[in-house]
Write a protein that holds these residues in place. Structure first.
Motif, short mmCIF file in Angstrom:
data_model
loop_
_atom_site.label_atom_id
_atom_site.label_comp_id
_atom_site.label_asym_id
_atom_site.label_seq_id
_atom_site.Cartn_x
_atom_site.Cartn_y
_atom_site.Cartn_z
N SER A 15 0.84 -1.21 0.00
CA SER A 15 0.00 0.00 0.00
C SER A 15 0.87 1.26 0.00
O SER A 15 1.65 1.48 0.94
CB SER A 15 -0.90 0.00 1.23
OG SER A 15 -1.46 1.29 1.41
N THR A 17 -0.01 4.36 0.36
CA THR A 17 -0.41 5.33 1.39
C THR A 17 0.25 4.99 2.72
O THR A 17 0.77 5.86 3.42
CB THR A 17 -1.94 5.36 1.55
OG1 THR A 17 -2.41 4.00 1.59
CG2 THR A 17 -2.62 6.09 0.44
N LEU A 18 0.25 3.68 3.02
CA LEU A 18 0.88 3.27 4.27
C LEU A 18 2.40 3.40 4.19
O LEU A 18 3.06 3.69 5.19
CB LEU A 18 0.47 1.83 4.62
CG LEU A 18 -1.04 1.64 4.88
CD1 LEU A 18 -1.35 0.20 5.28
CD2 LEU A 18 -1.56 2.57 5.97
N VAL A 39 -0.93 9.94 5.11
CA VAL A 39 -1.99 8.96 5.32
C VAL A 39 -3.32 9.62 5.68
O VAL A 39 -3.35 10.69 6.30
CB VAL A 39 -1.57 7.94 6.41
CG1 VAL A 39 -1.66 8.55 7.79
CG2 VAL A 39 -2.36 6.65 6.32
N GLY A 40 -4.40 8.99 5.27
CA GLY A 40 -5.72 9.52 5.57
C GLY A 40 -6.21 8.99 6.89
O GLY A 40 -6.80 7.92 6.96
N LYS A 102 -11.14 -2.08 4.84
CA LYS A 102 -10.31 -2.68 3.80
C LYS A 102 -10.67 -4.15 3.64
O LYS A 102 -10.81 -4.66 2.54
CB LYS A 102 -8.85 -2.52 4.22
CG LYS A 102 -7.83 -2.70 3.14
CD LYS A 102 -6.43 -2.42 3.67
CE LYS A 102 -6.00 -1.00 3.43
NZ LYS A 102 -4.61 -0.72 3.81
N TRP A 126 -8.88 4.53 -4.90
CA TRP A 126 -8.15 4.20 -3.67
C TRP A 126 -7.19 3.05 -3.98
O TRP A 126 -7.54 2.11 -4.70
CB TRP A 126 -9.14 3.81 -2.57
CG TRP A 126 -8.46 3.37 -1.30
CD1 TRP A 126 -7.46 4.03 -0.63
CD2 TRP A 126 -8.69 2.16 -0.59
NE1 TRP A 126 -7.09 3.30 0.47
CE2 TRP A 126 -7.82 2.15 0.50
CE3 TRP A 126 -9.57 1.09 -0.77
CZ2 TRP A 126 -7.79 1.12 1.42
CZ3 TRP A 126 -9.54 0.05 0.14
CH2 TRP A 126 -8.67 0.08 1.23
N VAL A 127 -5.99 3.17 -3.43
CA VAL A 127 -4.86 2.32 -3.83
C VAL A 127 -5.11 0.81 -3.75
O VAL A 127 -4.47 0.04 -4.46
CB VAL A 127 -3.61 2.65 -2.97
CG1 VAL A 127 -3.15 4.07 -3.22
CG2 VAL A 127 -3.87 2.47 -1.47
N ASN A 176 -11.89 8.78 -2.08
CA ASN A 176 -10.48 8.85 -1.71
C ASN A 176 -9.76 8.47 -3.01
O ASN A 176 -10.02 7.37 -3.52
CB ASN A 176 -10.19 7.81 -0.63
CG ASN A 176 -8.71 7.72 -0.27
OD1 ASN A 176 -7.91 8.47 -0.77
ND2 ASN A 176 -8.37 6.76 0.57
N TYR A 207 -16.39 7.32 3.61
CA TYR A 207 -16.34 8.76 3.94
C TYR A 207 -17.73 9.40 3.96
O TYR A 207 -17.85 10.62 3.88
CB TYR A 207 -15.44 9.50 2.93
CG TYR A 207 -14.00 9.05 3.03
CD1 TYR A 207 -13.15 9.57 4.00
CD2 TYR A 207 -13.50 8.06 2.19
CE1 TYR A 207 -11.84 9.13 4.12
CE2 TYR A 207 -12.19 7.60 2.30
CZ TYR A 207 -11.37 8.15 3.27
OH TYR A 207 -10.07 7.71 3.40
N LYS A 239 -13.17 6.39 9.83
CA LYS A 239 -13.07 7.79 9.45
C LYS A 239 -14.10 8.65 10.20
O LYS A 239 -13.82 9.78 10.57
CB LYS A 239 -13.27 7.95 7.94
CG LYS A 239 -12.51 6.96 7.09
CD LYS A 239 -11.01 7.13 7.14
CE LYS A 239 -10.35 6.11 6.22
NZ LYS A 239 -8.91 6.13 6.20
N TYR A 329 -9.51 15.00 1.80
CA TYR A 329 -8.40 15.04 0.85
C TYR A 329 -8.57 16.17 -0.14
O TYR A 329 -9.70 16.50 -0.55
CB TYR A 329 -8.34 13.74 0.05
CG TYR A 329 -8.22 12.50 0.91
CD1 TYR A 329 -7.07 12.26 1.65
CD2 TYR A 329 -9.27 11.57 0.98
CE1 TYR A 329 -6.97 11.12 2.45
CE2 TYR A 329 -9.16 10.44 1.76
CZ TYR A 329 -8.01 10.22 2.50
OH TYR A 329 -7.91 9.10 3.28
N ARG A 369 -1.82 13.87 -3.58
CA ARG A 369 -2.91 13.90 -2.60
C ARG A 369 -2.41 14.45 -1.28
O ARG A 369 -1.37 14.03 -0.78
CB ARG A 369 -3.47 12.50 -2.36
CG ARG A 369 -4.74 12.52 -1.49
CD ARG A 369 -5.17 11.15 -1.03
NE ARG A 369 -4.36 10.69 0.11
CZ ARG A 369 -4.59 9.57 0.78
NH1 ARG A 369 -5.59 8.76 0.41
NH2 ARG A 369 -3.82 9.22 1.80
#
Ligand code: GLU
Length: 399
Positions: A15, A17-18, A39-40, A102, A126-127, A176, A207, A239, A329, A369
């Protein structure tokens, strides 16, 4: 000689983002003053009443296996919540609580996608969606939505992406990484096209409660009740209630066969979402006033930061930023700088200690982002550094 690693292992990408978050945290641990927009993750603590409910569950010994699809009172509360919102055919049996949104998405994909199937994913995406499709043996067909169309795909784009092999459409409104949100009318048209063509729809609504400017998010399942059996709705607590580390995702579908298979898959993969975490999450439904108050407090802060960050980004020469109305974002366009987003993001971190995620991670080259789920000070300081970096890039380009 065959590889030690499986074909799945060799094809999966970690990932991004991570990865950005890990790198930013490592630099911070080394004492560097990093401004993190990576990261979100809400920067608020989990509300105290949720933590209290979890602590109570722990001290009462609720530390054993739970039923695979979730503890009964939580599934009941979730079913009632969706029914009150106009979802048809959602009883307790159509709710599965999983270890994170996830995991809910992944189980929905595993439950419906076979090797050779195509899955339509609007980009920027999203990734994790394409990697999940890969693990199911499917192929992702991307449909690119640019900022010039508010990062939304058009009905024509969707129609021309559908082939006899298409099985599933993934929708993620609010989005996202862009923060874009489809209007009910726009969403309805897309869902009708997909379902009339025989596709299933996975609607990732994680979200759903983070919306601004008077926007409301809408759900395919309520817009197109005639197709309820074809729609899987995913969400979670992370979230909305700043519960990212609790790992609690939810999946609801009027399709009993899908709900059962998702639960069966979960029984083999993780047994159940952490039992006492589920008891904590239940407090969101049993104490709705407190839940609403904590969400309102967070939303007010996010909205203020959204406006401030958006104005600051658009004031940087070379950057242009779509005004998103949801999630946390912003996804500015960096095409004027003439370098790939990966290079932009890694130089920005190395040279200015500002963490952002490159657009390429989301299937959208030419963007970065920024998560504004971060403090006002970070926004002020980080944008100052970003502006300096952008000026440097423009000077390099000219030289
Ligand atoms: N969804 C969040 C993000 O996009 C958390 C990290 C992840 O799971 O990708 O930053």
């Amino acid at each position: 000689m065959s590889s030690v690693l499986s074909v799945w292992a060799r094809n999966i990408a970690p990932s991004p983002t991570l990865a950005v978050d890990a790198k930013a945290k490592k630099l911070a641990a080394e004492g560097k003053d990093v401004c993190g927009f990576g990261v979100g993750e809400p920067d608020f603590d989990t509300p105290q009443f949720v933590k209290d409910a979890c602590v109570k569950a722990l001290s009462e010994g609720k530390t054993k296996y739970a039923p695979t699809p979730g503890i009964p009172p939580l599934r009941k509360a979730i079913a009632e919540h969706y029914t009150a919102r106009g979802f048809a055919g959602i009883g307790e049996g159509q709710v599965v609580v999983s270890p994170g949104g996830k995991m809910s998405c992944y189980l929905a994909i595993l439950a419906t996608v076979s090797p050779g199937d195509e899955v339509i994913v609007p980009a920027p995406y999203w990734v994790s969606y394409p990697e999940m499709v890969k693990l199911a043996g499917g192929t992702t067909k991307f449909v690119l939505a640019e900022d010039t169309n508010g990062f939304k795909i058009t009905p024509e784009q969707l129609k021309s992406a559908i082939t006899p092999k298409t099985k599933l459409l993934v929708l993620n409104s609010p989005s996202n990484p862009t923060g874009a949100i489809y209007s009910p009318e726009e969403l309805k048209v897309l869902v009708e096209i997909a379902c009339q063509a025989g596709l299933l729809v996975m609607s990732d609504e994680i979200y759903e409660h983070l919306v601004y400017d008077g926007c409301k998010s809408s759900s395919p399942a309520t817009l197109c009740p005639q197709f309820a059996e074809k729609i899987i709705t995913v969400s979670g607590f992370a979230k909305t209630y700043s519960m990212t580390g609790w790992r609690l995702g939810t999946l609801v579908t009027a399709n009993k066969a899908i709900a059962k298979v998702v639960s069966d898959l979960q029984s083999q993969m993780s047994s159940n979402a952490t039992t006492f975490a589920q008891w904590g999450a239940l407090a969101v439904y049993t104490q709705p006033e407190k839940a609403a108050a904590s969400l309102a407090e967070m939303s007010v802060a996010f909205d203020r930061r959204r406006k401030a960050l958006h104005a600051k980004l658009n004031a940087i020469p070379g950057l242009s930023c779509f005004r998103s109305q949801a999630a946390f974002y912003l996804f500015p366009n960096i095409k004027a700088f003439g370098i790939p987003s990966q290079e932009f993001a890694s130089r920005l971190l190395d040279e200015e200690l500002v963490a952002v995620v490159p657009g390429s991670a989301f299937g959208a080259e030419g963007y970065i982002r920024l998560s504004y789920a971060t403090s006002d000070e970070t926004i002020d300081k980080g944008v100052e550094r970003l502006a300096r970096f952008c000026a440097k890039l423009l000077a390099e380009k000219k030289a």
